[in-house]
Design an enzyme around this catalytic site. Structure first.
Site, mmCIF file in Angstrom:
data_model
loop_
_atom_site.group_PDB
_atom_site.id
_atom_site.type_symbol
_atom_site.label_atom_id
_atom_site.label_comp_id
_atom_site.label_asym_id
_atom_site.label_seq_id
_atom_site.Cartn_x
_atom_site.Cartn_y
_atom_site.Cartn_z
ATOM 1 N N PHE A 142 0.670 -1.429 0.314
ATOM 2 C CA PHE A 142 0.075 -0.074 -0.074
ATOM 3 C C PHE A 142 1.261 1.412 -0.422
ATOM 4 C CE2 PHE A 142 -2.728 3.421 1.874
ATOM 5 C CZ PHE A 142 -3.471 3.072 1.286
ATOM 6 N N ASP B 215 9.388 2.299 1.662
ATOM 7 C CA ASP B 215 8.178 2.974 2.362
ATOM 8 C C ASP B 215 8.117 2.803 3.586
ATOM 9 O OD1 ASP B 215 5.686 4.008 2.784
ATOM 10 O OD2 ASP B 215 5.276 3.322 1.177
ATOM 11 N N LYS C 299 3.702 9.244 8.579
ATOM 12 C CA LYS C 299 2.722 8.748 9.628
ATOM 13 C C LYS C 299 2.947 9.244 11.239
ATOM 14 C CE LYS C 299 -1.537 5.026 7.472
ATOM 15 N NZ LYS C 299 -0.742 5.305 6.339
HETATM 16 C C1 LIG Z 1 -0.436 4.742 4.657
HETATM 17 C C2 LIG Z 1 0.056 5.062 4.042
HETATM 18 C C3 LIG Z 1 0.274 5.699 3.033
HETATM 19 C C4 LIG Z 1 -0.203 6.694 2.427
HETATM 20 O O1 LIG Z 1 -0.249 7.862 3.182
HETATM 21 P P1 LIG Z 1 -1.649 8.717 3.306
HETATM 22 O O2 LIG Z 1 -0.566 9.651 4.239
HETATM 23 O O3 LIG Z 1 -2.464 7.971 3.260
HETATM 24 O O4 LIG Z 1 -1.617 9.348 2.515
HETATM 25 C C5 LIG Z 1 2.122 5.023 1.836
HETATM 26 N N1 LIG Z 1 2.497 3.940 2.331
HETATM 27 C C6 LIG Z 1 2.246 4.003 3.589
HETATM 28 C C7 LIG Z 1 2.974 2.015 4.263
HETATM 29 C C8 LIG Z 1 0.835 3.446 4.271
HETATM 30 O O5 LIG Z 1 1.068 2.678 5.488
#
Ligand SMILES: *Cc1c(COP(=O)(O)O)cnc(C)c1O
Length: 402
Positions: free
Chosen positions: A148, A233, A262
């Site tokens: 994701f 990521d 986050k």
């Molecule tokens: C939540 C998440 C995203 C997206 O972040 P947003 O702030 O919702 O755009 C991207 N990569 C990972 C691994 C995530 O958990």
């Protein structure tokens, strides 16, 4: 009017006395309406107390209404919020130097930072970095199935969940996918059009699936051999969540670029792309930007989070409290296993149990977790969660599962 819309409408109306739903219904029916938080606790508009073992999806790592972060934001709001990127501001400069320091300490080398407002935007910046690095004709990025990376079109294309792409076809070109954890599957996707590989150190939304350290090391080796960028990521796993400042540290690798968001603002919308200096140099003035890149307000929160996490040794808190929570969960007969690291945990339920039903019963009892897939509960409480709060949560889970 869709069924979903009606569900939203009813829920909002019941909670707030509105006679219509003011939101575009992309999120499904909200389960509760909150008014106030403190540490690991939340209170609904009706005054019901909840223990928050999700932290707004691994965001509020230092707890709700953290007084240190609140003061930093309030002071900054009273001093300087925004000046545009025609100018610098002292706050973003300080935060960028601090992030560079964190990445250096994590073993990733010396680099530079681009600030943005979310995880998806951090990944969009990484996609553009990879494309400019590769050059025309060498623009493809390989990511993993089950990953994701966000909801904007580029980040969605990077997200290895074809079902999420379907209604938005045609997707941008140049994205392909490998099986997470399988180095041969990655090799099979690499050809001369590929510029970069992008992976999570733990697939969070994908069900809390950690990457084997040996796999990440093999990926790094492969990227070195083929001249590919390795981008990690860390949007969900960064900022001490997994017991290290960044999840890739568990594998001892040094990525070329890292995205984060986050945990880094404790709820202030902010994200960043970090890239090693030689890689960052491919982006030149005009190649990328954002009006809100590095606002003083957002980066004041980042600086406050970094100093508070350092002061509290938040990485060690995640290890210690994660061990306590894992032990408690494993003592529950209907928890089959626990995956993850630090305080990003996935409790795998025994066959026959539906995570969504368990989630609802826990909510009823005042515990917030997340049914990350059909059979897994995701737990990601604030890193400041107390022993007593962990024991209370475990007791509630044991009760619901008994
Ligand atoms: C939540 C998440 C995203 C997206 O972040 P947003 O702030 O919702 O755009 C991207 N990569 C990972 C691994 C995530 O958990």
């Amino acid at each position: 009017m869709s069924h979903q819309f009606l569900e939203n409408e009813k829920a909002i109306a019941a909670n707030k006395g509105h006679d219509y739903c003011p939101f575009i219904p992309v999120f499904g029916a909200p389960a509760e309406m909150f008014e106030k938080g403190e540490g690991t606790q939340l209170w609904s508009v009706d005054g019901k107390r909840y223990l928050d073992f999700l932290s707004g999806i691994a965001v509020v790592s230092l707890g709700h209404a953290n007084p240190v972060i609140a003061k930093a934001i309030a002071d900054q709001a009273n001093t300087l919020v925004h000046v545009s990127n025609f100018f610098a501001n002292t706050v973003a400069t300080k935060a960028a130097v601090e992030i560079s320091g964190l990445m250096h300490d994590a073993g990733a080398g010396d680099g530079q930072v681009f600030f943005c407002n979310s995880g998806a935007e951090a990944n969009e910046a990484a996609i553009k970095l990879a494309r400019k690095f590769g050059g025309r004709g060498r623009h493809a990025i390989v990511s993993a199935y089950g990953s994701f990376h966000g909801r904007t079109l580029g980040a969605l294309a990077l997200t290895g969940q074809p079902a999420k792409h379907e209604v938005f076809q045609p997707m941008p070109d140049g994205f392909r996918y490998c099986e997470f954890g399988d180095i041969e599957s990655l090799k099979a996707q690499i050809d001369p059009t590929v510029a970069a590989v992008m992976l999570e150190s733990i697939q969070g939304e994908g069900g809390v699936i950690p990457a084997d350290p040996a796999y990440l090391q093999a990926v790094q080796q492969l990227c070195k051999e083929r001249g590919l960028l390795l981008i990690i990521d860390e949007v969900q796993t960064g900022f001490c969540r997994t017991g290290k400042w960044f999840g890739f540290e568990h594998a001892g690798i040094s990525p070329d670029a890292v995205t984060m968001a986050k945990g880094m603002g404790n709820g202030m919308p902010v994200g960043a792309l970090w890239a090693r200096r030689d890689i960052a140099a491919v982006l030149q003035p005009g190649d990328h930007g954002s009006t809100y890149s590095g606002t003083a307000l957002a980066t004041a929160a980042v600086s406050a989070v970094i100093s508070e996490m350092k002061r509290l040794h938040a990485d060690e808190l995640a290890v210690r409290q994660g061990a306590r929570l894992t032990k408690g969960l494993l003592a529950i007969p209907k928890v089959e296993s626990v995956r993850g690291a630090g305080l990003l945990l996935g409790a795998q339920l025994v066959e026959g149990l539906v995570a969504g039903d368990v989630y609802k019963q826990l909510l009823e009892k005042g515990l917030i977790v997340n049914a990350v897939n059909a059979t897994t509960l995701r737990l990601a409480p604030p890193l400041t969660v107390s022993d007593a709060e962990i024991d209370e949560a475990v007791a509630l889970i044991a009760e619901v599962l008994s």
